[in-house]
Structures are given as structure tokens and as C-alpha cells.
Design an enzyme around this catalytic site. Structure first.
Site, PDB file in Angstrom:
ATOM      1  N   ASN A 133       0.855  -1.180   0.000  1.00 18.50           N
ATOM      2  CA  ASN A 133       0.000   0.000   0.000  1.00 18.50           C
ATOM      3  C   ASN A 133       0.900   1.242   0.000  1.00 18.50           C
ATOM      4  OD1 ASN A 133      -1.417   2.275   1.064  1.00 18.50           O
ATOM      5  ND2 ASN A 133      -3.094   0.906   1.598  1.00 18.50           N
ATOM      6  N   HIS A 152       1.119   6.163   1.762  1.00 13.89           N
ATOM      7  CA  HIS A 152       1.919   7.079   2.578  1.00 13.89           C
ATOM      8  C   HIS A 152       3.118   7.666   1.841  1.00 13.89           C
ATOM      9  CE1 HIS A 152      -0.852   6.588   5.678  1.00 13.89           C
ATOM     10  NE2 HIS A 152      -0.611   5.306   5.850  1.00 13.89           N
ATOM     11  N   HIS A 193      -5.352   3.824  -2.059  1.00  9.45           N
ATOM     12  CA  HIS A 193      -6.696   4.197  -1.621  1.00  9.45           C
ATOM     13  C   HIS A 193      -7.009   5.595  -2.137  1.00  9.45           C
ATOM     14  CE1 HIS A 193      -9.588   4.506   2.111  1.00  9.45           C
ATOM     15  NE2 HIS A 193     -10.186   4.843   0.981  1.00  9.45           N
ATOM     16  N   ARG A 198      -9.150   8.171  -1.651  1.00 11.89           N
ATOM     17  CA  ARG A 198     -10.170   8.595  -0.683  1.00 11.89           C
ATOM     18  C   ARG A 198     -11.030   9.699  -1.275  1.00 11.89           C
ATOM     19  NH1 ARG A 198      -9.254   7.356   5.004  1.00 11.89           N
ATOM     20  NH2 ARG A 198     -10.800   8.980   5.308  1.00 11.89           N
ATOM     21  N   ARG A 258      -6.873  12.911   0.464  1.00 12.90           N
ATOM     22  CA  ARG A 258      -5.841  13.419   1.380  1.00 12.90           C
ATOM     23  C   ARG A 258      -4.438  12.923   1.020  1.00 12.90           C
ATOM     24  NH1 ARG A 258      -7.130  10.257   6.963  1.00 12.90           N
ATOM     25  NH2 ARG A 258      -9.057  11.406   6.760  1.00 12.90           N
ATOM     26  N   GLU A 297      -8.318   0.697  -3.397  1.00 13.97           N
ATOM     27  CA  GLU A 297      -9.199   0.773  -2.222  1.00 13.97           C
ATOM     28  C   GLU A 297     -10.133   1.951  -2.414  1.00 13.97           C
ATOM     29  OE1 GLU A 297      -7.101   1.144   1.420  1.00 13.97           O
ATOM     30  OE2 GLU A 297      -6.066  -0.743   1.148  1.00 13.97           O
ATOM     31  N   THR A 319      -8.319   4.074   7.789  1.00 12.22           N
ATOM     32  CA  THR A 319      -9.554   3.289   7.782  1.00 12.22           C
ATOM     33  C   THR A 319      -9.718   2.607   9.136  1.00 12.22           C
ATOM     34  OG1 THR A 319      -9.005   2.825   5.478  1.00 12.22           O
ATOM     35  CG2 THR A 319     -10.880   1.639   6.417  1.00 12.22           C
ATOM     36  N   GLU A 322     -11.220  -8.951   2.577  1.00 10.33           N
ATOM     37  CA  GLU A 322      -9.952  -8.639   3.240  1.00 10.33           C
ATOM     38  C   GLU A 322     -10.267  -8.533   4.723  1.00 10.33           C
ATOM     39  OE1 GLU A 322      -7.299  -5.742   1.527  1.00 10.33           O
ATOM     40  OE2 GLU A 322      -6.597  -5.125   3.507  1.00 10.33           O
ATOM     41  N   HIS A 373      -4.048  -4.260   7.465  1.00 10.73           N
ATOM     42  CA  HIS A 373      -4.198  -3.125   8.378  1.00 10.73           C
ATOM     43  C   HIS A 373      -3.398  -3.359   9.655  1.00 10.73           C
ATOM     44  CE1 HIS A 373      -6.258   0.723   8.893  1.00 10.73           C
ATOM     45  NE2 HIS A 373      -5.883   0.534  10.135  1.00 10.73           N
TER      46      HIS A 373
END
Ligand code: PXP
Length: 268
Positions: free
Chosen positions: A16, A19, A56, A58, A62, A83, A114, A164, A218
Site C-alpha cells: 500500500n 503514505h 486508496h 479517498r 488526502r 481501495e 480506515t 480482506e 491493516h
């Protein structure tokens, strides 16, 4: 216990890269350019052996931006796992962009990340509709859920290909145990202490029996991962924060390598 032979399945890592975009947006928010590049990061992850890239998009944009998804879709060589919330604007985007798979997650504007799993029981009808639209466009569907019996049953009824399992609570419990002892002791203590680990084990078995493929993600990191290996039937892990954090010190390639090396011990 019958072990699956190691060569008969491949335990996959989806990195993922949200970040990477978080770091860029911290300096270049709203500018349409800037470093570090999520696509460049994705390429390094792939070269290091990652089996897929997760991002993701969003609703509040962000971190990952629309242009990132477009570029990832064009430039990565593995699978893009998008995502997304079950929201009309994002659904329309996904149908245009056609990632290999979408993972539908709940979204809450104020959350840091999340927080919980989807309530599939309450949203079964609309998730089934979204699942159908995605599958008709050749996109597989995964639902991000807690290891809850009723949610897993509802996920199967939507016709989704994957769930998931949300490992956030497991990661919290591991953290609590390891704050009392060291990580190594925690890895051995957690199977006995963690209610959530047992929920994940039965959730994975239930989902597998219902014909769902099982991913997890996660809060997974280099310390808690070995303790998760008691959960059977896992196909893929989606891991972000710990890999990007480790990359700050050792580089992204090494951080991905280290995670993949840990994953070799999983026996299914
Ligand atoms: N899987 C899902 C569905 C997520 O929402 C996230 C966080 O964006 C992850 C995996 C990765 O979590 P982490 O960054 O804690 O590894």
C-alpha cells in the site's frame, strides 16, 4: 495438521503506497506535482518482488490523487488494487480506470486511517449492485471486513470474489502484549492471549468454506506478522505503513524484501 505444500500456493504481498503520497502532499498539497512519486515507489516495490500495488483513492483525496491512479494503472506491471468507498463518484472513477481489483472500505472523514470494517449486512443491496458493476467491467471485488460471522455470510451473498480481513484489532492486541514484554515473547504469547487472532482464524475458515478468497491487512508490521500465520487460507496481505516507515531507514527495496522474507514462513 495437514500442511499445504509451499510450492502449491503463492502468498502474495500487495504494498500500500498511500503514505508515499502522504509525504508528497505534506509539502505539495494541491499543486499537481511533487516528490516522492507513488509510481516510482510502486516500481521499486515491484522490482523488489511485491505481487501487487494497493492505493486508496479517498473521497477527501488526502494522499493519493486521481492522477496517481491513472499513472499507476498505466505504468505498473503487477496488479493494481484500488481501495475505495462505496460512493457514486469513486465507483464511476473505478469503472473508468479499471484496476484489476477494488477493495471496498468504509470511509469516515475524521479518521486518521480506515478504522473499522464495512457493515456489509446493512449495505448488502448496494454492495451487491457495486459488485455486479465491477465484475461486469472485468474488475474483481474484495470487501474489507472484521472477522464477524454475519459480515462474512453477507459478503458471500454479495457475490464478491474476496474479503480482506481487518487485522487492526489484532495489531492493537499484539501491541498491548509487546508493551509488557519483548516482540519475540509477544509473538509466542499472542496466540493464547488474543481473542481477535481466534476470530481471524475462524473467519478465514468460514470465508474459505463459503468460496471466498481471503486477504488480510491493516496494522501489520515486521513484529506482529509471524503471529498472524496461524490464520489459514490467506492469499494476500496488504501492508503499507510499516513498509514505508522502514523504508525511511533502509530504503524501499530492502523494506519490501524483508517483508517478503518473513512471509516465506507462512504455510497456509
Ligand atoms: N488494507 C486496507 C483495506 C486499508 O484500508 C489499509 C490502510 O489504508 C491497509 C490495508 C494498509 O494498512 P497499513 O498501512 O496499516 O499497513
Amino acid at each position: 495438521m495437514k500442511l499445504r505444500p509451499i510450492e502449491s500456493f503463492m502468498f502474495k504481498l500487495g504494498v500500500n503506497i498511500d503514505h508515499i503520497a502522504t509525504i508528497r502532499e505534506a509539502r505539495y498539497c494541491g499543486r499537481g506535482f511533487g516528490e516522492p512519486s507513488p509510481v516510482e515507489a510502486a516500481r521499486i516495490c515491484e522490482a523488489a518482488g511485491a505481487h501487487g500495488i494497493t492505493a486508496h483513492l479517498r473521497e477527501d483525496r488526502r494522499h493519493i490523487q486521481d492522477r496517481d491512479i491513472l499513472e499507476l494503472r498505466e505504468k505498473i506491471g503487477t496488479r493494481l488494487n484500488l481501495e475505495m468507498a462505496n460512493a457514486p463518484e469513486i465507483i464511476a472513477n473505478a469503472l473508468k480506470l479499471r484496476p484489476a481489483i477494488v477493495c471496498i472500505v468504509p470511509e469516515n472523514r475524521m479518521e486518521v486511517t480506515t478504522e473499522g470494517g464495512l457493515d456489509v449486512v446493512s449495505a448488502e443491496k448496494s454492495l451487491t449492485e457495486t459488485r455486479r458493476k465491477m465484475n461486469d467491467a472485468g474488475i474483481e471485488v474484495s470487501l474489507f471486513i472484521a472477522p464477524d460471522e454475519k459480515q462474512i455470510e453477507a459478503a458471500a451473498r454479495t457475490g464478491s470474489q474476496f474479503i480482506e480481513l481487518h487485522t487492526g484489532q489484532f495489531a492493537e492486541e499484539f501491541q498491548a502484549v509487546s508493551s509488557r514484554c519483548d516482540d519475540w515473547t509477544a509473538q509466542r504469547a499472542i496466540p493464547a492471549e488474543s481473542k481477535e487472532l481466534h476470530r481471524l482464524i475462524s473467519g478465514a475458515k468460514q470465508a474459505h468454506a463459503l468460496g471466498l478468497k481471503v486477504n488480510a491487512g491493516h496494522g501489520l508490521n515486521y513484529e506482529n506478522l509471524p503471529a498472524l500465520f496461524r490464520v489459514p487460507h490467506l492469499v494476500e496481505l496488504n501492508i503499507g505503513h510499516s513498509i514505508v516507515s522502514r523504508a525511511v531507514f533502509v530504503g524501499l527495496e530492502k523494506a519490501v524484501h524483508e517483508m517478503l522474507a518473513l512471509m516465506k514462513d507462512y504455510r497456509g
